[in-house]
Design an enzyme around this catalytic site. Sequence first.
Site, mmCIF file in Angstrom:
data_model
loop_
_atom_site.group_PDB
_atom_site.id
_atom_site.type_symbol
_atom_site.label_atom_id
_atom_site.label_comp_id
_atom_site.label_asym_id
_atom_site.label_seq_id
_atom_site.Cartn_x
_atom_site.Cartn_y
_atom_site.Cartn_z
ATOM 1 N N THR A 69 6.007 2.448 -14.037
ATOM 2 C CA THR A 69 5.216 3.489 -14.714
ATOM 3 C C THR A 69 6.016 4.142 -15.854
ATOM 4 O O THR A 69 7.233 3.966 -15.958
ATOM 5 C CB THR A 69 4.829 4.599 -13.712
ATOM 6 O OG1 THR A 69 6.053 5.216 -13.246
ATOM 7 C CG2 THR A 69 4.059 4.045 -12.521
ATOM 8 N N THR A 111 -2.144 -9.137 -9.116
ATOM 9 C CA THR A 111 -2.837 -9.822 -10.206
ATOM 10 C C THR A 111 -2.940 -11.307 -9.865
ATOM 11 O O THR A 111 -1.951 -11.898 -9.415
ATOM 12 C CB THR A 111 -2.059 -9.623 -11.530
ATOM 13 O OG1 THR A 111 -1.977 -8.224 -11.781
ATOM 14 C CG2 THR A 111 -2.737 -10.316 -12.697
ATOM 15 N N GLU A 147 10.009 -9.351 -18.000
ATOM 16 C CA GLU A 147 8.663 -8.969 -17.554
ATOM 17 C C GLU A 147 8.181 -7.735 -18.317
ATOM 18 O O GLU A 147 7.040 -7.671 -18.772
ATOM 19 C CB GLU A 147 8.673 -8.706 -16.040
ATOM 20 C CG GLU A 147 8.887 -9.996 -15.248
ATOM 21 C CD GLU A 147 9.222 -9.769 -13.767
ATOM 22 O OE1 GLU A 147 9.609 -10.748 -13.116
ATOM 23 O OE2 GLU A 147 9.112 -8.626 -13.268
ATOM 24 N N PRO A 201 0.814 -1.216 0.000
ATOM 25 C CA PRO A 201 0.000 0.000 0.000
ATOM 26 C C PRO A 201 0.855 1.279 0.000
ATOM 27 O O PRO A 201 0.516 2.248 -0.661
ATOM 28 C CB PRO A 201 -0.823 -0.134 1.287
ATOM 29 C CG PRO A 201 -0.940 -1.613 1.495
ATOM 30 C CD PRO A 201 0.344 -2.200 0.998
ATOM 31 N N GLN A 240 -10.299 12.206 -44.869
ATOM 32 C CA GLN A 240 -8.871 12.191 -44.533
ATOM 33 C C GLN A 240 -8.581 12.360 -43.037
ATOM 34 O O GLN A 240 -7.616 11.811 -42.527
ATOM 35 C CB GLN A 240 -8.136 13.267 -45.342
ATOM 36 C CG GLN A 240 -8.024 12.865 -46.806
ATOM 37 C CD GLN A 240 -7.262 13.854 -47.645
ATOM 38 O OE1 GLN A 240 -7.005 14.980 -47.228
ATOM 39 N NE2 GLN A 240 -6.906 13.444 -48.842
ATOM 40 N N GLN A 247 -12.729 7.570 -31.081
ATOM 41 C CA GLN A 247 -13.029 8.717 -31.948
ATOM 42 C C GLN A 247 -13.598 8.254 -33.295
ATOM 43 O O GLN A 247 -14.580 8.813 -33.785
ATOM 44 C CB GLN A 247 -11.740 9.539 -32.155
ATOM 45 C CG GLN A 247 -11.974 10.927 -32.683
ATOM 46 C CD GLN A 247 -12.776 11.789 -31.693
ATOM 47 O OE1 GLN A 247 -12.779 11.542 -30.496
ATOM 48 N NE2 GLN A 247 -13.476 12.777 -32.218
HETATM 49 C C1 LIG Z 1 -4.081 -3.702 -12.462
HETATM 50 C C2 LIG Z 1 -2.767 -3.758 -11.756
HETATM 51 C C3 LIG Z 1 -2.097 -4.950 -11.628
HETATM 52 C C4 LIG Z 1 -0.903 -5.023 -10.915
HETATM 53 N N1 LIG Z 1 -0.306 -6.242 -10.703
HETATM 54 C C5 LIG Z 1 0.727 -6.333 -9.823
HETATM 55 C C6 LIG Z 1 1.227 -7.620 -9.413
HETATM 56 O O1 LIG Z 1 0.760 -8.667 -9.879
HETATM 57 N N2 LIG Z 1 2.210 -7.657 -8.477
HETATM 58 C C7 LIG Z 1 2.763 -6.514 -7.934
HETATM 59 O O2 LIG Z 1 3.643 -6.625 -7.089
HETATM 60 N N3 LIG Z 1 2.317 -5.283 -8.311
HETATM 61 C C8 LIG Z 1 1.311 -5.174 -9.223
HETATM 62 N N4 LIG Z 1 0.827 -3.939 -9.596
HETATM 63 C C9 LIG Z 1 1.441 -2.742 -9.006
HETATM 64 C C10 LIG Z 1 2.181 -1.869 -10.015
HETATM 65 O O3 LIG Z 1 3.383 -2.461 -10.394
HETATM 66 C C11 LIG Z 1 2.348 -0.498 -9.352
HETATM 67 O O4 LIG Z 1 1.054 0.117 -9.359
HETATM 68 C C12 LIG Z 1 3.355 0.385 -10.051
HETATM 69 O O5 LIG Z 1 4.655 -0.125 -9.891
HETATM 70 C C13 LIG Z 1 3.311 1.829 -9.515
HETATM 71 O O6 LIG Z 1 3.355 1.857 -8.121
HETATM 72 P P1 LIG Z 1 2.248 2.725 -7.320
HETATM 73 O O7 LIG Z 1 0.929 2.354 -7.881
HETATM 74 O O8 LIG Z 1 2.481 2.541 -5.887
HETATM 75 O O9 LIG Z 1 2.515 4.210 -7.756
HETATM 76 P P2 LIG Z 1 3.581 5.209 -7.088
HETATM 77 O O10 LIG Z 1 4.921 4.572 -7.052
HETATM 78 O O11 LIG Z 1 3.037 5.758 -5.823
HETATM 79 O O12 LIG Z 1 3.599 6.363 -8.181
HETATM 80 C C14 LIG Z 1 2.624 7.403 -8.240
HETATM 81 C C15 LIG Z 1 3.073 8.398 -9.306
HETATM 82 O O13 LIG Z 1 4.356 8.946 -8.949
HETATM 83 C C16 LIG Z 1 5.283 8.705 -9.998
HETATM 84 N N5 LIG Z 1 6.614 8.443 -9.434
HETATM 85 C C17 LIG Z 1 6.952 7.645 -8.390
HETATM 86 N N6 LIG Z 1 8.268 7.642 -8.214
HETATM 87 C C18 LIG Z 1 8.794 8.436 -9.172
HETATM 88 C C19 LIG Z 1 10.115 8.823 -9.540
HETATM 89 N N7 LIG Z 1 11.209 8.383 -8.872
HETATM 90 N N8 LIG Z 1 10.266 9.641 -10.606
HETATM 91 C C20 LIG Z 1 9.190 10.098 -11.295
HETATM 92 N N9 LIG Z 1 7.915 9.765 -10.999
HETATM 93 C C21 LIG Z 1 7.730 8.947 -9.960
HETATM 94 C C22 LIG Z 1 4.741 7.479 -10.721
HETATM 95 O O14 LIG Z 1 5.246 7.395 -12.043
HETATM 96 C C23 LIG Z 1 3.251 7.749 -10.673
HETATM 97 O O15 LIG Z 1 2.891 8.633 -11.698
HETATM 98 C C24 LIG Z 1 -0.334 -3.846 -10.357
HETATM 99 C C25 LIG Z 1 -1.007 -2.611 -10.514
HETATM 100 C C26 LIG Z 1 -2.210 -2.571 -11.177
HETATM 101 C C27 LIG Z 1 -2.916 -1.242 -11.273
#
Ligand SMILES: Cc1cc2nc3c(=O)[nH]c(=O)nc-3n(C[C@H](O)[C@H](O)[C@H](O)COP(=O)(O)OP(=O)(O)OC[C@H]3O[C@@H](n4cnc5c(N)ncnc54)[C@H](O)[C@@H]3O)c2cc1C
Length: 380
Positions: free
Chosen positions: A363, A157, A240, A127, A277, A334
């Site tokens: 991301t 997942t 991956e 979290p 077009q 669209q």
């Molecule tokens: C549908 C789904 C399936 C998933 N499946 C899995 C799974 O099977 N196992 C698993 O372990 N995880 C899983 N994930 C997790 C996924 O890998 C994370 O959501 C992802 O790595 C981003 O972490 P966060 O959501 O905590 O975002 P955060 O890390 O909190 O990021 C929030 C924002 O801040 C930006 N940010 C953060 N740090 C930086 C930085 N250093 N520089 C610039 N920008 C930054 C991010 O790009 C983003 O825009 C899943 C997520 C989803 C939504």
Amino acid sequence: MSCFTEEHDLLRETCRSFAEKELKPFAQKHDEDESFNHNAFKKMGPLGVLGITIPESFGGGGSDAVGATIVMEEFGRCCASSALSYLAHSILCVNNIYVNGSEEQKRIYLPKLCSGESVGGMAMTEPAHGSDMIFMETRAEKRGDRYFLTGTKTFITNGAQGDLFVVYARTGDAGAKGISAFIVEKGFKGFSVGKKLEKLGMRGSPTTELVFNGCEVPAGNLLGKLNNGTAQMMKTLDIERTTIAGISLGIARAAVETMLWYGEERRQFERPILDFQFVQKLLADAEMEYQAASSLVYNVADRLSKGERVTKDVAAAKLFAAESATRAGNSAIQVLGGYGYTREYPAERLLRDAKLMEIGAGTNEIMRHIIVRELRKNAS
Ligand SMILES: Cc1cc2nc3c(=O)[nH]c(=O)nc-3n(C[C@H](O)[C@H](O)[C@H](O)COP(=O)(O)OP(=O)(O)OC[C@H]3O[C@@H](n4cnc5c(N)ncnc54)[C@H](O)[C@@H]3O)c2cc1C
């Protein structure tokens, strides 16, 4: 593409007809009710793709990163949710156990995962820690012949339907060097599935929290070496990210096909809208980006298969494929006009599913960070 062998072509053909029959007709239903296509998953066992990258001696498909990417693209073209669940199983779990596991772990777990008897997943995100997973807080403490895991993972997942997971937890000091990986079965004492997350897209791939409440894991289920989890994770990250980019290709391909089909059928001003077009531009650009993304993704898949280090180019390929898929999904809406905005046509699902490609497995911002980090490293 020159990296495709006869085996790859055959694999694509087989997966395409499987996906047309077993995934596409059910994609909308599973999206609507946020359910997993168990039927199709069971049939992937006999198809030989559930352990696509691992040797046949363990029940795998004996293919490489190119083959795995082909399967992702073909499944992603028909049902991106099923492709995502398939990726969590076959790459994040099965491939990981094959690369990092002991002979005994491989013998115990891989055949069941490859036959479809067990569904696998991987749990790293928490979290409070996603991109900065090296700060993870889930702890594993050794007492006697067991590790006791305590903490919560989220966004997992296959969390709902998984039988076993590769779970990362802290076993040492703060930071990257104090993390280990474990194989955790759902029946282990202290393991439970937490909240199911309601999502924008990828709704046919259930995502849940996993809760570890002093979860008892036999010491023999430590995956790889103690405190080596981050290094192990880095070793499998390139495949991956490459294979998840295959799902982006599949979504973009589906968007192109939807625009082409609808653009010919739909008539306005007494002619097919594809005669206009401005509409042609939407389709042409999506096709152009699909071609470019495909070249990038299969190029890194091929180089990965040959053992090259391709971290920077994998990040570039994943990033471009993800953004292209989102743009293609948006263009598909669209081109379909008002119908594209409804749930009667697949265009809106393509866009919702594509957005996850910009977040999962790192991301877009993290991909850009990696590209620049590697460029600077190479320049110094
Ligand atoms: C549908 C789904 C399936 C998933 N499946 C899995 C799974 O099977 N196992 C698993 O372990 N995880 C899983 N994930 C997790 C996924 O890998 C994370 O959501 C992802 O790595 C981003 O972490 P966060 O959501 O905590 O975002 P955060 O890390 O909190 O990021 C929030 C924002 O801040 C930006 N940010 C953060 N740090 C930086 C930085 N250093 N520089 C610039 N920008 C930054 C991010 O790009 C983003 O825009 C899943 C997520 C989803 C939504």
